[in-house]
Design an enzyme around this catalytic site. Structure first.
Site, PDB file in Angstrom:
ATOM      1  N   ASN A 200      21.459   4.861   0.042  1.00 34.64           N
ATOM      2  CA  ASN A 200      20.856   6.161   0.378  1.00 34.64           C
ATOM      3  C   ASN A 200      20.788   6.410   1.880  1.00 34.64           C
ATOM      4  O   ASN A 200      20.409   7.479   2.308  1.00 34.64           O
ATOM      5  CB  ASN A 200      19.456   6.260  -0.226  1.00 34.64           C
ATOM      6  N   TYR A 201      21.149   5.430   2.681  1.00 35.59           N
ATOM      7  CA  TYR A 201      20.928   5.522   4.124  1.00 35.59           C
ATOM      8  C   TYR A 201      22.192   5.131   4.874  1.00 35.59           C
ATOM      9  O   TYR A 201      22.774   4.077   4.613  1.00 35.59           O
ATOM     10  CB  TYR A 201      19.779   4.570   4.491  1.00 35.59           C
TER      11      TYR A 201
ATOM     12  N   ALA B  21      31.129  -1.599 -14.472  1.00 34.28           N
ATOM     13  CA  ALA B  21      30.441  -2.612 -13.668  1.00 34.28           C
ATOM     14  C   ALA B  21      31.210  -2.874 -12.375  1.00 34.28           C
ATOM     15  O   ALA B  21      32.442  -2.820 -12.347  1.00 34.28           O
ATOM     16  CB  ALA B  21      30.303  -3.893 -14.468  1.00 34.28           C
TER      17      ALA B  21
ATOM     18  N   ASN C  18     -19.773  -6.774  10.900  1.00 31.06           N
ATOM     19  CA  ASN C  18     -19.738  -7.075  12.339  1.00 31.06           C
ATOM     20  C   ASN C  18     -18.594  -7.987  12.735  1.00 31.06           C
ATOM     21  O   ASN C  18     -18.271  -8.101  13.904  1.00 31.06           O
ATOM     22  CB  ASN C  18     -21.051  -7.738  12.760  1.00 31.06           C
TER      23      ASN C  18
ATOM     24  N   ARG D 217      36.937  -0.027  -8.683  1.00 30.86           N
ATOM     25  CA  ARG D 217      36.961  -1.425  -8.223  1.00 30.86           C
ATOM     26  C   ARG D 217      38.411  -1.896  -8.265  1.00 30.86           C
ATOM     27  O   ARG D 217      39.268  -1.242  -8.878  1.00 30.86           O
ATOM     28  CB  ARG D 217      36.097  -2.291  -9.148  1.00 30.86           C
TER      29      ARG D 217
ATOM     30  N   ARG E 143     -17.409  -8.323  18.211  1.00 31.58           N
ATOM     31  CA  ARG E 143     -17.249  -9.516  17.371  1.00 31.58           C
ATOM     32  C   ARG E 143     -16.044  -9.430  16.432  1.00 31.58           C
ATOM     33  O   ARG E 143     -15.640 -10.427  15.846  1.00 31.58           O
ATOM     34  CB  ARG E 143     -18.525  -9.769  16.550  1.00 31.58           C
TER      35      ARG E 143
ATOM     36  N   ASN F  39     -34.828  -2.457   7.928  1.00 34.85           N
ATOM     37  CA  ASN F  39     -34.183  -1.166   8.151  1.00 34.85           C
ATOM     38  C   ASN F  39     -32.680  -1.305   7.972  1.00 34.85           C
ATOM     39  O   ASN F  39     -32.032  -2.101   8.645  1.00 34.85           O
ATOM     40  CB  ASN F  39     -34.499  -0.706   9.585  1.00 34.85           C
TER      41      ASN F  39
ATOM     42  N   LEU G 281     -22.614   7.306  13.015  1.00 32.76           N
ATOM     43  CA  LEU G 281     -22.527   6.620  14.308  1.00 32.76           C
ATOM     44  C   LEU G 281     -21.391   5.589  14.286  1.00 32.76           C
ATOM     45  O   LEU G 281     -21.333   4.745  13.393  1.00 32.76           O
ATOM     46  CB  LEU G 281     -23.839   5.906  14.632  1.00 32.76           C
TER      47      LEU G 281
ATOM     48  N   ASP H  36     -20.158   1.497  10.235  1.00 28.95           N
ATOM     49  CA  ASP H  36     -19.812   0.127   9.835  1.00 28.95           C
ATOM     50  C   ASP H  36     -20.635  -0.341   8.635  1.00 28.95           C
ATOM     51  O   ASP H  36     -20.738  -1.522   8.364  1.00 28.95           O
ATOM     52  CB  ASP H  36     -19.992  -0.834  11.020  1.00 28.95           C
TER      53      ASP H  36
END
Ligand code: UD1
Ligand code: MG
Length: 454
Positions: free
Chosen positions: A370-371, A407, A228, A424, A18, A171, A11, A105
């Site tokens: 990478n992008y 480097a 709750n 470089r 709340r 219960n 259920l 829940d």
């Protein structure tokens, strides 16, 4: 199908006002899994042949989260019996066996408990109710039991007499129903009560009137904890985490400061793993034996093979694989990247969509570009390669086995095996030029000061 078929109704139609949230309550997460997912996992472990999740109108996100479970929509919230009735069409033809009713829940229900309830049903009870003894029973339905322990009735707190409110056994909401005996009784449940709701709990009294046996199974309060509010959610998370931390230690991992280590529902962690302070495991992490995870590391969707070392302050993202004995050190981020056996990525590096060969050394400050703003491209680094510090590897690009990258290089073309690539500006040196420069600069400064004083 098992010899005694089992079905489950979860259920989850409640809005959970709340929680003060746009998200349905059962989708709020514990250990990075929606609460309803925890319940589903218990039901799956039980081997339920059919599972139906009851949702409210418009809760498509719940339906998506619980797929491939069947969904039933309860049009208006008229009580727990009405919710179960809403699920029955989806259980068409399920006339024999046990139907478990669970709450979305109430996430910590354990399969062993469900097994005990099913067993009681199979032994002849028409209804089995899971009871618990909360520290404070206020608000819960009370289980009215016979002297032999069998269940006589459930009385909701609102409807209970003063004497009934003294009953400590409550219960939990979880129930097992014998399909043949109990399902036909649902029709007889009315709504003459303090809330004008159709109470599922009324099924006990009705079954008793028919001469059926109703039984009680018991669980610990933590197991049937209901959420709750956000505060309840935080409490539930802590309970879950504490349990999982203990389990990791029992299975042979050292947690230096257990309270600061955060697990996900599916974290797998081996033996002789050392986890230092403040380590976060997001979903999808598997850690093999003999791994050290240093403090403040964040792992998600990553596999860490044995003998590997992570952190401190490492971030392993989705699709990371650290092979045996690999090292990923401080301020390193990896995504969709395999780091080969014994390779080292020790400092200040980003590796995305990359494959790093075994025994390679990736220098401090290396970045895989990478992008390009639109697409992602791969970087492949061969075995035993050496990438000098502060290099940018502009993908797609391959650096061969045994190659060295100087480097500060910006590598835009492939580097062949065993080559040395330097990309470089060339160093220029002018003898004595530094002294000349200082003299000039000093003279300018003095001239300015003179001007100001005049
Ligand atoms: C229910 C039990 C109570 C028990 C308590 C345990 C009944 C009548 N009472 O009370 O004995 O002690 O749980 O926490 O069963 N739901 C629906 N549709 C509805 C109403 C509820 O799907 O129309 C779902 C809710 O989303 C929730 C669960 O059923 O997951 C329980 O409903 P809730 O309103 O919280 O019941 P309680 O009053 O707490
Ligand atoms: Mg409730």
């Amino acid at each position: 199908m098992t010899s005694h078929p089992r079905a489950a109704i979860i259920l989850g139609a409640g809005k959970g006002t709340r929680m003060k949230s746009a998200l349905p309550k059962v989708l709020h997460e514990i250990a990075n899994r929606p609460m309803v997912g925890h319940v589903q996992a218990a039901v799956d472990a039980l081997g339920a042949d059919r599972t139906v999740v009851v949702v409210g109108p418009g809760m498509d996100n719940v339906a998506a989260a619980v797929a491939p479970a069947q969904i039933a929509t309860q049009e208006r919230q008229a009580g727990t019996a009405d919710a179960v009735m809403a699920a029955l069409p989806a259980l068409e033809g399920f006339n024999e066996g046990t139907v478990l009713i669970l709450f979305g829940d109430t996430p910590f229900i354990e399969v062993a408990t469900l097994e005990r309830m099913v067993a009681a049903c199979e032994e002849g009870a028409a209804v089995v109710v899971l009871g618990f003894e909360p520290e404070d029973p206020t608000g819960y339905g009370r289980l009215v039991q016979e002297s032999d322990g069998s269940l006589q009735a459930i009385v909701e707190h609102k409807d209970a007499t003063h004497k009934q409110r003294e009953i400590g056994v409550c219960n939990s909401g979880v129930m097992a129903l014998d399909a043949k005996l109990a399902l036909p009784l649902l029709d007889e449940i009315g709504n003459e009560n303090a809330s004008a709701e159709y109470y599922l709990t009324d099924i006990v009294g009705i079954a008793r009137d028919k001469g059926y046996h109703c039984a009680v199974a018991m669980a610990a309060e933590d197991e049937v904890l209901g959420v709750n509010s956000r505060a309840d959610l935080a409490r539930a998370e802590r309970i879950w985490q504490d349990k999982r931390r203990l389990e990791a230690m029992v299975n042979g991992a050292t947690l230096r400061d257990p309270a600061s280590v955060w697990f996900s529902y599916d974290t797998v962690i081996g033996r002789d793993v050392i986890v230092e302070q403040s380590v976060y495991f997001g979903p999808g992490v598997r850690v093999a034996d003999d791994v050290i995870i240093h403090a403040f590391s964040h792992l998600q969707g990553a596999v860490v093979e044995s003998g590997a070392m992570v952190g401190p302050y490492a971030r392993l993202r989705e699709g990371t694989v650290l092979s045996e004995g690999a090292k990923v050190g401080n301020f390193v981020e990896t995504k969709k990247t395999t780091v080969g056996a014994g390779a080292k990525v020790n400092h200040l590096t980003y590796l995305g969509d990359a494959q790093v060969g075994a025994k390679s050394n990736i220098g401090a400050g290396t970045i895989t570009c990478n992008y390009d703003g639109f697409n992602k491209s791969p970087t492949i680094i061969g075995e035993g390669a050496f990438i000098g510090s502060n290099s940018a590897l502009v993908a797609p690009v391959e650096v061969g086995a045994g190659a060295i990258v100087g480097a500060g290089s910006v590598i835009t073309g492939n580097v062949e095996d065993n080559a040395l690539a330097i990309a470089r500006g060339k160093q220029v040196e002018k003898s004595g030029a530094a002294s000349v420069f200082r003299e000039k600069a000093k003279a300018i400064k003095e001239a300015k000061a003179q001007e100001k004083n005049n």
